[in-house]
Scaffold this motif. Structure first.
Motif, short mmCIF file in Angstrom:
data_model
loop_
_atom_site.label_atom_id
_atom_site.label_comp_id
_atom_site.label_asym_id
_atom_site.label_seq_id
_atom_site.Cartn_x
_atom_site.Cartn_y
_atom_site.Cartn_z
N GLY A 49 17.27 14.60 -8.33
CA GLY A 49 17.10 14.66 -9.64
C GLY A 49 16.43 13.00 -9.78
N LYS A 50 17.04 12.44 -10.77
CA LYS A 50 16.42 10.95 -11.05
C LYS A 50 16.95 9.94 -9.90
N ALA A 90 14.61 17.90 -4.19
CA ALA A 90 14.29 17.07 -5.28
C ALA A 90 15.28 17.47 -6.32
N TYR A 138 9.37 12.72 -4.17
CA TYR A 138 10.05 13.01 -3.20
C TYR A 138 8.97 13.39 -2.36
N THR A 163 16.01 10.08 -6.85
CA THR A 163 14.71 9.96 -6.43
C THR A 163 13.98 8.82 -6.72
N LEU A 164 14.26 8.37 -8.00
CA LEU A 164 13.52 7.31 -8.52
C LEU A 164 14.54 6.10 -8.62
N GLN A 184 6.73 9.85 -12.80
CA GLN A 184 8.02 10.16 -13.15
C GLN A 184 8.35 11.55 -12.88
N ASP A 185 7.56 12.32 -12.08
CA ASP A 185 7.87 13.81 -11.48
C ASP A 185 8.75 13.30 -10.39
N TYR A 186 10.04 14.15 -10.31
CA TYR A 186 11.07 13.81 -9.22
C TYR A 186 10.39 14.73 -7.98
#
Length: 478
Positions: free
Chosen positions: A284-285, A280, A308, A287-288, A302-304
């Motif tokens: 980083g971002k 994760a 994950y 993931t989203l 919003q938490d990577y």
């Protein structure tokens, strides 16, 4: 030259690139075939599309002129095709066997392809090859053959190699057990499984998949009437089959958070938790942002790290299809007799699928609201995969390969999808090590529109596998 292994990395890279470019026209022609996995093509045994795809792959393997290779294309009655390739070890070497795995079947085309792109109209844009099935996972056949061909042409040592390419993966791999049993003696003992049907966290380094989720799937029908009736007359007296479906869905996941009930969850092993934290952090971002959110839609978190874990170690429910609903434009004011939804429940890698299947049925058929009739059809489940621990020498080869061909360290990854065969192979070959990898990275969109294969990454991945297979040889000598 890689000094540690005495392996000519630059020559591997050059030859892999050459063979890839030479094979690209053939690859593109195969991608044009509008074949689909049997689950989506009930005529697959008679329309010849899946078999044509398999024949084209067989012809490519034969044209590659691998030394000391035997090529068999099988299609037993009632089964999808299966391509089997057996390559003797270099210099008659009999110590050790590497098994390559990939698949030749594809998902349906889906809609929503960008202008100028199409599922069966392969097109290269910005070093990405767009088409259905290129990344998932037709490239695997070309990749395995190019790796072996490169080793042979450079005179590099390699163990015995078998290649198993099924045409039923997208339908749950129900046919592969038949072929594995039939070919058991020819396959023999396996020391390393190389699965090329997985993904990558980015296109900058080698990614090794350590876990895959399992799943339970079924069509669930709620019926409340023998026939449709006037909604103005019946609503308020006859319960809506759709509302009952909503209530049943709520038994599996929380309608506000999407969190699935504990019946389908597991405790995450400590080592995998630590690996997830590192992955994760690297992703980083991404993931989203790897998903094409529409408009102002936000991810579930919003938490990577949480995102994950949700994707790889948490059970998650999706509704992937529906019947009993007429098109909105032509729907009359009718209270419909029934609603069918297709449930797709992803399971944590270590969850027993049969236990989950039983819990699924119990939750949906016990104390049904209004005593409505619930029918479950097409129920099936598949195991997840939690990779066994590699020997230190294999981990070192993986790191060396990533540094040589990507200039970055290799990274482990958990995947949210499923490859049903991996757990089967783990059980059949309990001492085998596993390299599960692939080219499905950010925005590659397997199963959806605009699926693409990142060409530079794919070439480097094949170079990595080539390097690892020859580097493995010294460690497999008995």
């Amino acid at each position: 030259m890689d000094q540690q292994q005495g392996i000519p990395a630059e020559q591997i890279n050059q030859l892999v690139n050459k063979h890839f470019q030479d094979a690209l026209p053939k690859f593109i022609e195969i991608l044009k075939i509008p074949s689909q996995s049997r689950l989506f093509d009930p005529e697959y045994l008679t329309n010849g599309l899946l078999m044509k795809t398999a024949q084209e792959f067989r012809d490519y393997v034969l044209a590659s002129n691998l030394k000391n290779a035997k090529v068999e294309l099988l299609q037993d009655e009632g089964y999808s095709p299966f391509l089997f390739v057996e390559v003797d070890g270099s210099d008659g070497q009999t110590d050790g066997t590497v098994l390559f795995y990939g698949h030749m079947d594809k998902q349906p085309p889906f809609n929503g392809w960008k202008e100028g792109l199409g599922a069966y109209e392969p097109k290269i844009v910005d070093d990405k090859l767009y088409a259905r099935g290129g990344a998932d996972d037709h490239y695997s056949i070309f990749g395995a053959v190019i790796a072996v061909r490169t080793l042979q042409e450079l005179g590099l040592k390699h163990p015995r190699i078998v290649m198993t390419f099924e045409a039923d993966e997208e339908s749950g791999s129900a046919h592969i057990d038949h072929y594995l049993a039939k070919l058991k003696e020819k396959i023999g003992a396996v020391d390393l499984v190389v699965c090329l049907d997985s993904g990558c966290g980015n296109y900058e380094q080698l990614w090794i998949t350590t876990t895959l989720r399992g799943m339970v799937g079924a069509c669930v029908t709620v019926q409340v009437l023998d026939e449709g009736v006037h909604s103005g007359d019946a609503s308020g007296v006859v319960p809506s089959s759709f509302r009952i479906q909503r209530l049943l869905l709520d038994r599996i996941d929380n309608p506000n958070t999407g969190e699935v009930v504990e019946d389908f969850q597991v405790n995450i092993p400590g080592e995998r938790y630590l690996q997830a934290q590192k992955a994760a952090e690297v992703l980083g971002k991404t993931t989203l942002t790897k998903f094409p959110f529409y408009g102002s839609t936000q991810p579930t978190t919003q938490d990577y790290f949480k995102a994950y874990l949700n994707r790889i170690w948490k059970a998650q429910l999706s509704v992937v299809g529906a019947d009993g609903l007429p098109p909105a434009k032509t729907a009359g004011n009718v209270l419909r007799p029934e609603t069918t939804l297709k449930y797709s429940l992803r399971l944590p890698p270590t969850k027993n699928p049969k236990e989950a299947e039983a819990a699924f049925v119990k939750l949906l058929t016990t104390n049904v609201p209004y005593n409505a009739t619930v029918k479950i059809t097409g129920l099936g489940s598949g195991s997840g995969f939690n990779a066994p621990q590699n020997q230190p020498y294999l981990d070192q080869l993986i790191q060396n390969a990533s540094q040589l061909f990507f200039k970055k360290d290799a990274q482990t990854l958990g995947e949210g999808g499923s490859i049903p065969l991996m757990n089967t192979l783990k059980e059949q070959y309990p001492t085998a090590q596993f390299i599960v990898t692939g080219v499905l990275g950010p925005n590659s969109n397997a199963h959806g529109p605009n699926e693409f294969m990142h060409i530079p990454f794919t070439k480097s991945l094949i170079s990595c596998i080539t390097y690892i297979v020859t580097g493995l040889q010294v460690h497999l000598k008995k």
